[in-house]
Design a protein around this motif. Structure first.
Motif, PDB file in Angstrom:
ATOM      1  N   ILE A   1      -5.897  -2.634 -12.351  1.00 53.27           N
ATOM      2  CA  ILE A   1      -6.637  -2.951 -11.120  1.00 53.27           C
ATOM      3  C   ILE A   1      -6.180  -4.282 -10.535  1.00 53.27           C
ATOM      4  O   ILE A   1      -5.949  -4.402  -9.332  1.00 53.27           O
ATOM      5  CB  ILE A   1      -8.154  -2.936 -11.393  1.00 53.27           C
ATOM      6  CG1 ILE A   1      -8.622  -1.496 -11.623  1.00 53.27           C
ATOM      7  CG2 ILE A   1      -8.932  -3.571 -10.249  1.00 53.27           C
ATOM      8  CD1 ILE A   1     -10.038  -1.384 -12.145  1.00 53.27           C
TER       9      ILE A   1
ATOM     10  N   SER B   1      -2.502  -3.869  -9.141  1.00 51.74           N
ATOM     11  CA  SER B   1      -2.476  -3.123  -7.889  1.00 51.74           C
ATOM     12  C   SER B   1      -3.153  -3.896  -6.767  1.00 51.74           C
ATOM     13  O   SER B   1      -2.665  -3.917  -5.632  1.00 51.74           O
ATOM     14  CB  SER B   1      -3.153  -1.767  -8.075  1.00 51.74           C
ATOM     15  OG  SER B   1      -3.086  -1.028  -6.894  1.00 51.74           O
ATOM     16  N   GLY B   2      -4.273  -4.517  -7.074  1.00 48.40           N
ATOM     17  CA  GLY B   2      -4.969  -5.295  -6.052  1.00 48.40           C
ATOM     18  C   GLY B   2      -4.138  -6.453  -5.540  1.00 48.40           C
ATOM     19  O   GLY B   2      -4.123  -6.745  -4.348  1.00 48.40           O
TER      20      GLY B   2
ATOM     21  N   GLY C   1      -2.458  -4.842  -2.366  1.00 51.24           N
ATOM     22  CA  GLY C   1      -3.366  -5.487  -1.428  1.00 51.24           C
ATOM     23  C   GLY C   1      -2.827  -6.775  -0.859  1.00 51.24           C
ATOM     24  O   GLY C   1      -3.487  -7.447  -0.081  1.00 51.24           O
TER      25      GLY C   1
ATOM     26  N   THR D   1       3.457  -2.256  -4.307  1.00 46.71           N
ATOM     27  CA  THR D   1       3.624  -2.729  -5.672  1.00 46.71           C
ATOM     28  C   THR D   1       5.107  -2.971  -5.919  1.00 46.71           C
ATOM     29  O   THR D   1       5.946  -2.638  -5.080  1.00 46.71           O
ATOM     30  CB  THR D   1       3.092  -1.685  -6.671  1.00 46.71           C
ATOM     31  OG1 THR D   1       3.859  -0.489  -6.528  1.00 46.71           O
ATOM     32  CG2 THR D   1       1.619  -1.398  -6.448  1.00 46.71           C
TER      33      THR D   1
ATOM     34  N   PHE E   1      -7.440  -6.109  -0.961  1.00 43.75           N
ATOM     35  CA  PHE E   1      -7.608  -6.021  -2.412  1.00 43.75           C
ATOM     36  C   PHE E   1      -8.546  -4.882  -2.795  1.00 43.75           C
ATOM     37  O   PHE E   1      -8.267  -4.136  -3.737  1.00 43.75           O
ATOM     38  CB  PHE E   1      -8.132  -7.351  -2.970  1.00 43.75           C
ATOM     39  CG  PHE E   1      -8.263  -7.351  -4.463  1.00 43.75           C
ATOM     40  CD1 PHE E   1      -7.186  -7.717  -5.252  1.00 43.75           C
ATOM     41  CD2 PHE E   1      -9.442  -6.978  -5.084  1.00 43.75           C
ATOM     42  CE1 PHE E   1      -7.286  -7.720  -6.635  1.00 43.75           C
ATOM     43  CE2 PHE E   1      -9.555  -6.965  -6.468  1.00 43.75           C
ATOM     44  CZ  PHE E   1      -8.479  -7.341  -7.246  1.00 43.75           C
ATOM     45  N   VAL E   2      -9.640  -4.724  -2.086  1.00 45.02           N
ATOM     46  CA  VAL E   2     -10.644  -3.719  -2.455  1.00 45.02           C
ATOM     47  C   VAL E   2     -10.079  -2.308  -2.310  1.00 45.02           C
ATOM     48  O   VAL E   2     -10.248  -1.464  -3.200  1.00 45.02           O
ATOM     49  CB  VAL E   2     -11.927  -3.891  -1.606  1.00 45.02           C
ATOM     50  CG1 VAL E   2     -12.911  -2.768  -1.869  1.00 45.02           C
ATOM     51  CG2 VAL E   2     -12.555  -5.242  -1.878  1.00 45.02           C
TER      52      VAL E   2
ATOM     53  N   ALA F   1      -6.903  -1.482  -2.346  1.00 48.17           N
ATOM     54  CA  ALA F   1      -5.839  -1.332  -3.343  1.00 48.17           C
ATOM     55  C   ALA F   1      -6.417  -1.074  -4.731  1.00 48.17           C
ATOM     56  O   ALA F   1      -5.908  -0.240  -5.481  1.00 48.17           O
ATOM     57  CB  ALA F   1      -4.965  -2.574  -3.354  1.00 48.17           C
ATOM     58  N   ALA F   2      -7.490  -1.780  -5.081  1.00 49.55           N
ATOM     59  CA  ALA F   2      -8.139  -1.559  -6.378  1.00 49.55           C
ATOM     60  C   ALA F   2      -8.753  -0.170  -6.439  1.00 49.55           C
ATOM     61  O   ALA F   2      -8.628   0.537  -7.450  1.00 49.55           O
ATOM     62  CB  ALA F   2      -9.185  -2.633  -6.624  1.00 49.55           C
TER      63      ALA F   2
END
Length: 167
Positions: free
Chosen positions: A80, A83-84, A88, A94, A114-115, A117-118
């Motif tokens: 997480i 990825s974030g 994000g 990535t 970020f949110v 992406a997570a």
């Protein structure tokens, strides 16, 4: 009060992505490159997890065993955060996606935060755990080569060079 700061996404005017029927080059080869990017990203997350294991072990000794309760969630937390931070981030991809020339956009053209992406990585791992063949079949049937979790979140993965006008 209106502002044009990029910290406020609502103040940034949305830019529509090119329709795949008008410019299908954005989505050419996206599925195969996403599979390769996933393999690279999975290897990176596994490596980061192996690096974190002894760190959590020392943390567990220092906290009289409480730190060891992180072990069952270590891989998920690293995936997480990875990825974030990358998907994000400013490049919206990535490290595996950068290697394969892909970038992520939300349906109206903005980069994910970020949110999103997570949430994307959580839904990705959940969907490939329970619906592995179905996830890829959905990608073959959609015009924009979106997988199941992309449809849920409204994300698109496109060729970065074509999007930026380099190809």
């Amino acid at each position: 009060m209106t502002t044009s700061s990029p910290l406020y996404p609502s103040a940034v005017p949305p830019r529509d992505l090119v329709d795949p029927l008008v410019d299908p080059r954005l989505y050419e080869g996206v599925l195969s490159r996403r599979v390769l990017a996933f393999c690279v990203d999975f290897a990176i997350v596994c490596t980061l997890t192996l690096i974190a294991i002894p760190i959590v072990g020392v943390l567990g000794v220092l906290t009289l065993g409480l730190g060891w309760m992180l072990y069952p969630f270590l891989f998920q937390a690293i995936a997480i955060l990875y990825s974030g931070a990358t998907l994000g981030g400013d490049r919206a991809s990535t490290w595996g996606m950068r290697l394969t020339g892909l970038t992520c956009r939300i349906g109206y053209g903005a980069k994910p935060g970020f949110v999103i992406a997570a949430a994307h990585v959580v839904l990705l791992y959940m969907s490939i755990t329970f619906l592995t063949p179905f996830v890829l079949i959905v990608g073959l049937l959609t015009r924009r080569k979106q997988l199941l979790h992309d449809l849920v979140l409204g994300t698109l993965f496109v060729d970065k060079g074509t999007l930026e006008g380099r190809v």
